[in-house]
Design a protein around this motif. Sequence first.
Motif, mmCIF file in Angstrom:
data_model
loop_
_atom_site.group_PDB
_atom_site.id
_atom_site.type_symbol
_atom_site.label_atom_id
_atom_site.label_comp_id
_atom_site.label_asym_id
_atom_site.label_seq_id
_atom_site.Cartn_x
_atom_site.Cartn_y
_atom_site.Cartn_z
ATOM 1 N N PRO A 5 -0.592 -23.590 -0.370
ATOM 2 C CA PRO A 5 -1.278 -22.970 -1.300
ATOM 3 C C PRO A 5 -0.540 -21.880 -2.108
ATOM 4 C CG PRO A 5 -2.199 -22.192 1.132
ATOM 5 C CD PRO A 5 -1.034 -23.292 1.260
ATOM 6 N N ILE A 6 -1.003 -21.278 -2.914
ATOM 7 C CA ILE A 6 -0.192 -20.517 -3.892
ATOM 8 C C ILE A 6 -0.098 -19.059 -3.365
ATOM 9 C CG2 ILE A 6 -2.300 -19.557 -5.316
ATOM 10 C CD1 ILE A 6 1.304 -19.990 -6.456
ATOM 11 N N ASN A 7 -1.283 -18.525 -2.571
ATOM 12 C CA ASN A 7 -0.904 -17.408 -1.728
ATOM 13 C C ASN A 7 -0.002 -17.603 -0.717
ATOM 14 O OD1 ASN A 7 -2.945 -18.870 -0.602
ATOM 15 N ND2 ASN A 7 -3.496 -17.026 0.688
ATOM 16 N N LYS A 8 0.171 -18.410 -0.034
ATOM 17 C CA LYS A 8 1.068 -18.489 1.023
ATOM 18 C C LYS A 8 2.590 -18.613 0.591
ATOM 19 C CE LYS A 8 -1.668 -18.539 4.597
ATOM 20 N NZ LYS A 8 -1.585 -17.323 5.557
ATOM 21 N N LEU A 9 2.620 -19.493 -0.682
ATOM 22 C CA LEU A 9 3.843 -19.614 -1.317
ATOM 23 C C LEU A 9 4.395 -18.232 -1.855
ATOM 24 C CD1 LEU A 9 5.631 -22.352 -1.974
ATOM 25 C CD2 LEU A 9 4.737 -22.081 -4.136
ATOM 26 N N LEU A 10 3.665 -17.686 -2.466
ATOM 27 C CA LEU A 10 4.154 -16.412 -2.740
ATOM 28 C C LEU A 10 4.017 -15.005 -1.849
ATOM 29 C CD1 LEU A 10 2.386 -16.169 -6.566
ATOM 30 C CD2 LEU A 10 4.594 -16.033 -5.679
ATOM 31 N N SER A 11 3.908 -15.401 -0.711
ATOM 32 C CA SER A 11 3.954 -14.504 0.326
ATOM 33 C C SER A 11 5.770 -14.331 0.796
ATOM 34 C CB SER A 11 3.220 -14.767 1.638
ATOM 35 O OG SER A 11 3.577 -15.836 2.439
ATOM 36 N N ARG A 12 6.546 -15.268 0.390
ATOM 37 C CA ARG A 12 7.732 -15.517 0.655
ATOM 38 C C ARG A 12 8.460 -14.398 -0.213
ATOM 39 N NH1 ARG A 12 9.483 -20.642 2.970
ATOM 40 N NH2 ARG A 12 7.394 -21.737 3.401
ATOM 41 N N ALA A 13 9.434 -13.693 0.239
ATOM 42 C CA ALA A 13 10.173 -12.490 -0.230
ATOM 43 C C ALA A 13 10.877 -13.047 -1.505
ATOM 44 C CB ALA A 13 11.129 -11.808 0.473
ATOM 45 N N PRO A 14 11.683 -13.900 -1.719
ATOM 46 C CA PRO A 14 12.387 -14.406 -2.661
ATOM 47 C C PRO A 14 11.347 -14.603 -3.934
ATOM 48 C CG PRO A 14 13.155 -15.370 -0.890
ATOM 49 C CD PRO A 14 12.042 -14.716 -0.283
ATOM 50 N N LEU A 15 10.443 -15.472 -3.704
ATOM 51 C CA LEU A 15 9.471 -15.489 -4.921
ATOM 52 C C LEU A 15 8.861 -14.325 -5.242
ATOM 53 C CD1 LEU A 15 8.056 -19.069 -3.611
ATOM 54 C CD2 LEU A 15 10.236 -18.759 -4.927
ATOM 55 N N GLN A 16 8.382 -13.517 -4.559
ATOM 56 C CA GLN A 16 7.643 -12.208 -4.535
ATOM 57 C C GLN A 16 8.141 -11.571 -5.659
ATOM 58 O OE1 GLN A 16 6.824 -10.178 -0.970
ATOM 59 N NE2 GLN A 16 4.598 -11.380 -0.626
ATOM 60 N N ALA A 17 9.752 -11.223 -5.465
ATOM 61 C CA ALA A 17 10.580 -10.656 -6.424
ATOM 62 C C ALA A 17 10.346 -11.157 -7.661
ATOM 63 C CB ALA A 17 12.123 -10.608 -5.702
ATOM 64 N N GLN A 18 10.538 -12.409 -7.953
ATOM 65 C CA GLN A 18 10.415 -13.048 -9.110
ATOM 66 C C GLN A 18 9.364 -13.048 -10.007
ATOM 67 O OE1 GLN A 18 13.048 -15.017 -10.791
ATOM 68 N NE2 GLN A 18 14.245 -13.699 -9.324
ATOM 69 N N ALA A 19 8.251 -12.878 -8.896
ATOM 70 C CA ALA A 19 6.741 -12.943 -9.478
ATOM 71 C C ALA A 19 6.185 -11.574 -9.718
ATOM 72 C CB ALA A 19 5.836 -13.691 -8.619
ATOM 73 N N GLY A 20 7.295 -10.451 -9.859
ATOM 74 C CA GLY A 20 6.567 -9.113 -10.070
ATOM 75 C C GLY A 20 5.893 -8.377 -8.947
ATOM 76 N N TYR A 21 6.174 -8.689 -7.515
ATOM 77 C CA TYR A 21 5.439 -8.167 -6.432
ATOM 78 C C TYR A 21 6.114 -6.719 -6.091
ATOM 79 C CZ TYR A 21 3.276 -7.546 -1.673
ATOM 80 O OH TYR A 21 2.618 -7.023 -0.645
ATOM 81 N N SER A 22 5.376 -5.685 -6.067
ATOM 82 C CA SER A 22 5.663 -4.401 -5.498
ATOM 83 C C SER A 22 5.038 -4.036 -4.025
ATOM 84 C CB SER A 22 5.026 -3.194 -6.418
ATOM 85 O OG SER A 22 5.169 -1.986 -5.839
ATOM 86 N N LYS A 23 6.223 -3.776 -3.002
ATOM 87 C CA LYS A 23 5.930 -3.578 -1.729
ATOM 88 C C LYS A 23 5.001 -2.175 -1.654
ATOM 89 C CE LYS A 23 9.756 -6.237 0.409
ATOM 90 N NZ LYS A 23 11.025 -5.961 1.185
ATOM 91 N N LEU A 24 5.245 -1.440 -2.704
ATOM 92 C CA LEU A 24 4.653 -0.150 -2.589
ATOM 93 C C LEU A 24 3.057 -0.171 -2.719
ATOM 94 C CD1 LEU A 24 4.937 2.996 -2.138
ATOM 95 C CD2 LEU A 24 5.312 2.971 -4.808
ATOM 96 N N THR A 25 2.683 -1.012 -3.641
ATOM 97 C CA THR A 25 1.199 -1.334 -4.169
ATOM 98 C C THR A 25 0.714 -2.558 -3.368
ATOM 99 O OG1 THR A 25 1.734 -2.312 -6.075
ATOM 100 C CG2 THR A 25 1.473 0.073 -6.202
ATOM 101 N N ARG A 26 1.402 -3.130 -2.662
ATOM 102 C CA ARG A 26 1.136 -4.619 -2.366
ATOM 103 C C ARG A 26 0.353 -5.413 -3.153
ATOM 104 N NH1 ARG A 26 0.860 -6.068 2.819
ATOM 105 N NH2 ARG A 26 -1.343 -6.892 2.493
ATOM 106 N N CYS A 27 0.916 -5.137 -4.512
ATOM 107 C CA CYS A 27 0.074 -6.101 -5.711
ATOM 108 C C CYS A 27 1.202 -6.930 -6.614
ATOM 109 C CB CYS A 27 -0.528 -5.110 -6.452
ATOM 110 S SG CYS A 27 -2.136 -4.772 -5.770
#
Length: 605
Positions: free
Chosen positions: A247-269
């Motif tokens: 599912p998309i939320n599990k797919l975007l829990s992977r660090a390499p994809l998060q970086a591409q999709a604009g994820y911020s570890k600081l805000t968790r968003c």
Amino acid sequence: MFGTVNKPYQRPKTLLSQAMDQVATVSVWPRMEPFLLGALQVAPPTKLSLHYLRKMAVYVRSREGCFPLLGWLQWRHIACGKLQLPEELAWLYFETFDLLIGHPAEERLEWAENMSQCSCPRELERQRSMLFVDTLQFLLFLYIQQLNRVSLRTSLIGEEWPSSRSRSPSTSDREAKTSSQNKNWDDQAHLSFVQAHLCEMLELLVEPGQLSGSGQAVRDSQVSLEALQGLSLLLEGSMSCGRTIHPINKLLSRAPLQAQAGYSKLTRCFSLHPLQAWLRQALVVNPFGITACLRSGKKLAWAQQVEGAMKRAKIARNTHMAHPGSKIVLMSQVFRQTLAKDSDKLAGANVKIHRCNEAFIYLLSPLRSVSVEKCRNSTIVLGPVQTSVHIQSCEKVRVVCVAGRLTVGSSSHCTLHALTPTRPLILPGNSALTLGPFHTHYPNLEDHMASVGLAVVPNAWNQPLLLGVEGNVPDPGSYRLLPPTELCPLVVPFEMEGDTCEVPGGLPAIYQDALDQREMSVQDWQKTVKDAHLNKEQRRQFQAIVEQKFHEWLLESGHRQELDSLIPPGMVSTDHSDNDSLVAGRLDIRQEATCRPQGHTPMPC
């Protein structure tokens, strides 16, 4: 050494470069079932437009008991009090969403038992108040009801004019379009819908404080990882062409994809706009949809030769490769054949029966969903269907099923024998429909019902809900309940191993009484013949007259063809490479199929 060639040195790939390769090949696609099973095949009310859903998204986050789970009582207050929807329509949407979400069979059976014990409206309401759904997923479910909204522009001008840059559709494209006339099956329509409305759907997931006064997202809006779980209702994907689907939320829990999709570890968003851009780049058509099934699914052909008919039926399936929720079996153009199947390969599949004529089809396995479209003069007997059976644009078709829901639209002179815990949906465009009680059985039926969570009670087969567009209720005269005197129990003419030996739950009392009266009439007739004391010659003449009239009735009613097609022909499937091949007129007698034609054929009533 002489003769060797020095290859240029290649630096080993680092973990980062490997991760980047995976990022480059990630694919995301719309899930099939929310559109196939969740979007009602009727234009939604205007109160479910984006404007009102934005208001609802703000409301549920600001009210206690509405987020992250939404209960029936809270939804009824919003639907009836705020959106001015009828209560029965509000329950229809809530119940449909719950039917779409996978629950263990044991939970379904427990829910059915509790519902069947409700003896008054107050107890029924108390039981319904115990049902909760994921709030954000339910919001997106309501939004995708727009899938079947009528476009005034398209209805006026049709599709765009062809141009020199437009590629000619391939044969598989034309077949896919023909087999996907309604958008619920059309994976290309699903992709187009998501691409066109991705921004609005993401806005429904954004915290109200990050929205403008009109409910639109501002430039620095963010979507939390928890809120992204709502989008997993509609989107899934895989990495590096892998077979593992996430599912998309599990797919975007992977660090390499998060970086591409604009994820911020600081805000968790995720930042809304980078997330939207990444999704648009990754979106592809569902690789397990009907288009892919027609192009690369297993295609089976079987011989048939009944009364000189030379048409060949077609079947395609992806059940050998698709994951649960994406299994498809397409049957098309079955003509003057009796086809039957009891196979594990059918279990859990979404089945489409399309353009069949003068056919008798038995699919005696637990199924996920069934669509019957543009069929004529046919009888279709189904194993228990976990979610819905939808009949569309059919004429003189008889469907016999146990199903989570039964829906029929734009059909005429069809007879539907059903056992269902929900009210059958009568959509616009129907005429001369007949609703009757479920009236058959086969040995594995009760085991199959238990495996998909369907019980014998409650049974709402005779309480249809007429659903129109914006208050325009379909004609109540478009259907009737089957008169008890017209009921003839259906015999499934195949041997199978199992314990079910009667109609689960029995027939309704008035129908059973009518059958008992008919049996008494037969006994009285037999006694009259016996008391006539006919001699041998008179008995011979009497027998000849009865047989002549009986055969005349078989020909006039069309039952002669049904009986003849049950005789195993000398020709069998031309495709011996697949153990799932079908045989016209009988079940495939292999280890995976336990059905066999009995020595007798079903006698007409």
